[in-house]
Design a protein around this motif. Structure first.
Motif, PDB file in Angstrom:
ATOM      1  N   ILE A  61       0.862  -1.178   0.000  1.00 46.00           N
ATOM      2  CA  ILE A  61       0.000   0.000   0.000  1.00 46.00           C
ATOM      3  C   ILE A  61       0.900   1.229   0.000  1.00 46.00           C
ATOM      4  N   GLU A  62       0.891   1.961  -1.081  1.00 46.05           N
ATOM      5  CA  GLU A  62       1.579   3.252  -1.162  1.00 46.05           C
ATOM      6  C   GLU A  62       0.641   4.278  -0.526  1.00 46.05           C
ATOM      7  N   PHE A  63       0.832   4.495   0.769  1.00 46.09           N
ATOM      8  CA  PHE A  63      -0.148   5.256   1.544  1.00 46.09           C
ATOM      9  C   PHE A  63       0.241   6.711   1.726  1.00 46.09           C
ATOM     10  N   SER A  64       1.400   7.131   1.307  1.00 46.35           N
ATOM     11  CA  SER A  64       1.873   8.491   1.529  1.00 46.35           C
ATOM     12  C   SER A  64       0.863   9.514   1.008  1.00 46.35           C
ATOM     13  N   ALA A 108      -0.569  10.664   6.653  1.00 45.10           N
ATOM     14  CA  ALA A 108      -0.425   9.236   6.352  1.00 45.10           C
ATOM     15  C   ALA A 108       0.580   8.549   7.271  1.00 45.10           C
ATOM     16  N   TYR A 109       1.274   9.302   8.091  1.00 47.62           N
ATOM     17  CA  TYR A 109       2.319   8.760   8.967  1.00 47.62           C
ATOM     18  C   TYR A 109       1.662   8.163  10.215  1.00 47.62           C
ATOM     19  N   VAL A 114      -0.285   1.255  12.431  1.00 46.39           N
ATOM     20  CA  VAL A 114       0.563   0.120  12.065  1.00 46.39           C
ATOM     21  C   VAL A 114       0.858  -0.733  13.291  1.00 46.39           C
ATOM     22  N   TYR A 115       1.064  -0.100  14.421  1.00 47.45           N
ATOM     23  CA  TYR A 115       1.288  -0.843  15.666  1.00 47.45           C
ATOM     24  C   TYR A 115       0.085  -1.737  15.981  1.00 47.45           C
ATOM     25  N   GLY A 151       9.627   7.226  16.905  1.00 46.27           N
ATOM     26  CA  GLY A 151       8.508   6.355  17.265  1.00 46.27           C
ATOM     27  C   GLY A 151       8.192   5.348  16.188  1.00 46.27           C
ATOM     28  N   GLN A 152       8.347   5.771  14.929  1.00 44.62           N
ATOM     29  CA  GLN A 152       8.058   4.826  13.851  1.00 44.62           C
ATOM     30  C   GLN A 152       9.118   3.739  13.744  1.00 44.62           C
TER      31      GLN A 152
END
Length: 244
Positions: A61-64, A108-109, A114-115, A151-152
């Motif tokens: 997934i190109e989510f940017s 998008a970040y 994602v966690y 954090g990421q």
């Protein structure tokens, strides 16, 4: 490593059929990621049909926001239950999920989302592109964004999350791009070298350097590691994650 992993962006739109034909023509040289858009109306049948070919080795997934699906669909979330079927289907196929989340501070970040996905689908392999896209001078000039990046990359401490280092250099610098080496060392200190995979982001980065130069650059940046750790970054981890 004898194979390259093809990852799609959205600059040219969805190219799944083109990638499929390339995989069929060069099965011993290429692995390919299926570009997925779970927010598109009635997308599920197409997703199932493509994965059923057995040719794709990942789902991306190109989510940017600026060049990806967040910019296309607006205020969408990765942890939306309406698209949770994609995580289950990807896990069932035994292939990794690749996410490009843009840069720190963009909508998008979504590190928290994602966690949640990584914890709820602990046997789903997740790869985050571009080492979370760190930016030059942010550490001193925008500590908030620096903390977002930290954090990421901390997601790499989870057993099912990895990062690639494609397009890591700051293009305003010259070879050997010292900022990229610094970011890489911060990331390695955070998650360990076994969680990071080399990548080039070519052909887009051909305007800066060619493929052999990107390999030489990576070798320079990880020269402080042991030979085994270097082998992991330069192909060993990718072999395990993508099933080469």
């Amino acid at each position: 490593v004898d194979k390259a992993v093809l990852q799609q962006g959205t600059i040219y739109g969805e190219c799944n059929q083109y990638v499929l034909e390339a995989l069929q023509q060069y099965p011993n040289r290429l692995l390919g990621a299926l570009h997925a858009d779970p927010w598109r109306t009635e997308y599920r049948p197409e997703f199932d049909r493509m994965l059923a070919t057995g040719m794709f080795s990942a789902v991306k997934i190109e989510f940017s926001h600026n060049t990806g699906l967040h910019g296309v669909h607006g205020d969408v979330r990765l942890d939306d239950e309406a698209i949770a079927w994609l995580w289950s289907a990807t896990r069932a196929m035994g292939v990794p999920l690749v996410l490009d989340l843009g840069t720190a501070g963009e909508p998008a970040y979504q590190t928290d989302a994602v966690y949640t996905i990584a914890k709820n689908y602990s046997d789903l392999k997740i790869v985050i592109a571009h080492l979370g896209q760190p930016r030059k001078h942010v550490e001193k000039n925008d500590p908030g964004k620096w903390r977002l990046w930290q954090g990421q990359i901390a997601l790499g401490k989870l057993p099912n999350v990895w990062f690639d280092m494609a397009s890591l250099p700051d293009w305003e610098e010259d070879f050997p791009y010292p900022s990229a080496e610094y970011w890489l060392k911060v990331a390695i200190d955070t998650m360990g070298p076994e969680k990071i995979m080399w990548g080039t982001d070519q052909p887009g980065t051909l305007q800066h350097q060619n493929y052999p130069t990107w390999l030489r650059l990576a070798q320079l940046h990880i020269a402080f590691l042991s030979e085994e750790e270097q082998r992991l970054i330069l192909g060993g981890t990718a072999q395990r994650v993508y099933g080469v």
